[in-house]
Motif scaffolding. Structure first.
Motif, mmCIF file in Angstrom:
data_model
loop_
_atom_site.group_PDB
_atom_site.id
_atom_site.type_symbol
_atom_site.label_atom_id
_atom_site.label_comp_id
_atom_site.label_asym_id
_atom_site.label_seq_id
_atom_site.Cartn_x
_atom_site.Cartn_y
_atom_site.Cartn_z
ATOM 1 N N UNK A 9 0.778 -1.284 -0.095
ATOM 2 C CA UNK A 9 -0.188 -0.064 0.045
ATOM 3 C C UNK A 9 0.868 1.314 -0.015
ATOM 4 N N UNK A 10 1.793 1.185 0.967
ATOM 5 C CA UNK A 10 2.718 2.346 1.044
ATOM 6 C C UNK A 10 3.618 2.553 -0.407
ATOM 7 N N UNK A 11 3.723 1.563 -0.901
ATOM 8 C CA UNK A 11 4.828 1.775 -2.389
ATOM 9 C C UNK A 11 3.579 2.233 -3.375
ATOM 10 N N UNK A 12 2.456 1.798 -3.447
ATOM 11 C CA UNK A 12 1.363 2.306 -4.275
ATOM 12 C C UNK A 12 1.420 3.860 -4.112
ATOM 13 N N UNK A 29 4.401 4.982 8.729
ATOM 14 C CA UNK A 29 5.510 4.294 8.483
ATOM 15 C C UNK A 29 6.629 5.271 8.510
ATOM 16 N N UNK A 30 7.851 4.889 8.974
ATOM 17 C CA UNK A 30 9.142 5.698 9.042
ATOM 18 C C UNK A 30 9.778 5.928 7.788
ATOM 19 N N UNK A 31 10.127 7.094 7.504
ATOM 20 C CA UNK A 31 10.777 7.612 5.926
ATOM 21 C C UNK A 31 11.822 6.747 5.664
ATOM 22 N N UNK A 32 12.550 6.112 6.832
ATOM 23 C CA UNK A 32 13.804 5.281 6.416
ATOM 24 C C UNK A 32 13.141 3.889 5.845
ATOM 25 N N UNK A 33 12.189 3.291 6.324
ATOM 26 C CA UNK A 33 11.541 2.077 5.998
ATOM 27 C C UNK A 33 11.000 2.192 4.497
ATOM 28 N N UNK A 34 10.363 3.400 4.183
ATOM 29 C CA UNK A 34 9.946 3.686 2.928
ATOM 30 C C UNK A 34 11.147 3.860 1.780
ATOM 31 N N UNK A 35 11.951 4.480 2.222
ATOM 32 C CA UNK A 35 13.051 4.642 1.404
ATOM 33 C C UNK A 35 13.913 2.983 1.105
ATOM 34 N N UNK A 36 14.016 2.335 2.042
ATOM 35 C CA UNK A 36 14.603 1.265 2.273
ATOM 36 C C UNK A 36 13.583 0.304 0.867
ATOM 37 N N UNK A 37 12.345 0.222 1.267
ATOM 38 C CA UNK A 37 11.408 -0.647 0.404
ATOM 39 C C UNK A 37 11.426 -0.121 -1.124
ATOM 40 N N UNK A 38 11.419 1.103 -1.300
ATOM 41 C CA UNK A 38 11.632 1.490 -2.535
ATOM 42 C C UNK A 38 12.960 1.216 -3.210
#
Length: 260
Positions: A9-12, A29-38
């Motif tokens: 969902x966050x990636x979408x 969700x933390x910005x660190x986690x989002x950048x890591x997933x992307x």
């Protein structure tokens, strides 16, 4: 840990053009986690892969390190010439494993670095010049998990005992453990003995191994491993152990040998 549906969902949302900060505010969700997933998606890696900070001792069900032979060797080096100390902001709880290696033996320095890499492959290894030696240095939050013998003060001033999982590794990989101890606090030397004869004194030479450590607990770990390997040893004095019998030296030569 975020479940896979929340990650997708966050990636979408990111794909729709929202910024990392906006997605973080919407989802929590933390910005660190989002950048890591992307980054994982961009690189074609598994979105749910284990993070590099994973520790076999404190993540999920505790287990042994994946490379027990390298761990046994590194444990020997740590008990001899190693220490663990905090670095940076205390709140981050980051620790440095420091192993002092003599510059005279670059091969041991390389072997030490290889063992560190095998145990913590995602952590950087630094070579810090010191007087007469080089410190092999690596930072991680998990060194105290992997070496629970860590504590305040010098090792010979506190009790040194192996945990059950460590003892199992040392029992199975006793050769690597002894090799690490000798590479840190031991040596292989030619011993010279003078014997009087009728026609004058004669000198005899023979190889022997010496191990020197002030901690009686570490000495016991060393001699217990020698006993397991069937290597005869002698307590020379309070801090020195000798292996001098021909067959015992030959046995150590199989997997230790001179420093290099």
């Amino acid at each position: 840990m975020y479940d896979i549906s929340k990650r997708h969902h966050a990636l979408r949302l990111l794909e729709q053009g929202l910024t990392v900060s906006e997605v973080s505010r919407r989802t929590g969700i933390s910005r660190y986690a989002l950048r890591e997933w992307r980054l994982r998606v961009d690189q074609g890696r598994d979105l749910y892969a284990v993070r590099s900070s994973h520790c076999p001792r404190c993540s999920g069900v505790p287990r042994k390190p994946e490379h027990p032979r390298a761990y046994a060797y590194l444990l020997g080096l740590y008990l001899g010439d190693g220490c663990i100390s905090p670095v940076g902001d205390p709140a981050k709880k980051i620790w440095a494993l420091r192993i002092s290696c003599a510059n005279s033996w670059p091969g041991i320095m390389r072997e030490c670095a290889e063992a560190v890499h095998a145990i913590r492959p995602d952590n950087k290894i630094r070579f810090i010049p010191c007087t007469g030696c080089t410190e092999v240095n690596s930072h991680s939050k998990h060194w105290p998990c992997l070496f629970p013998q860590h504590g305040p003060g010098k090792k010979h001033q506190r009790k040194i005992e192996l945990e059950t999982w460590q003892q199992e590794i040392v029992d199975e990989f006793a050769e690597a453990f002894v090799r690490g101890l000798i590479h840190s606090d031991g040596c292989r030397v030619m011993n010279r003995v003078r014997r009087p004869c009728r026609d004058g004194d004669r000198w005899y030479e023979y190889p022997r191994y010496n191990f020197t450590n002030v901690s009686m607990d570490i000495q016991r770990l060393f001699t217990d491993a020698l006993d397991r390997l069937g290597v005869q040893w002698t307590q020379m004095n309070r801090k020195n152990i000798s292996v001098a019998r021909r067959e015992a030296v030959a046995r150590l030569d199989e997997f230790v040998g001179p420093k290099y």
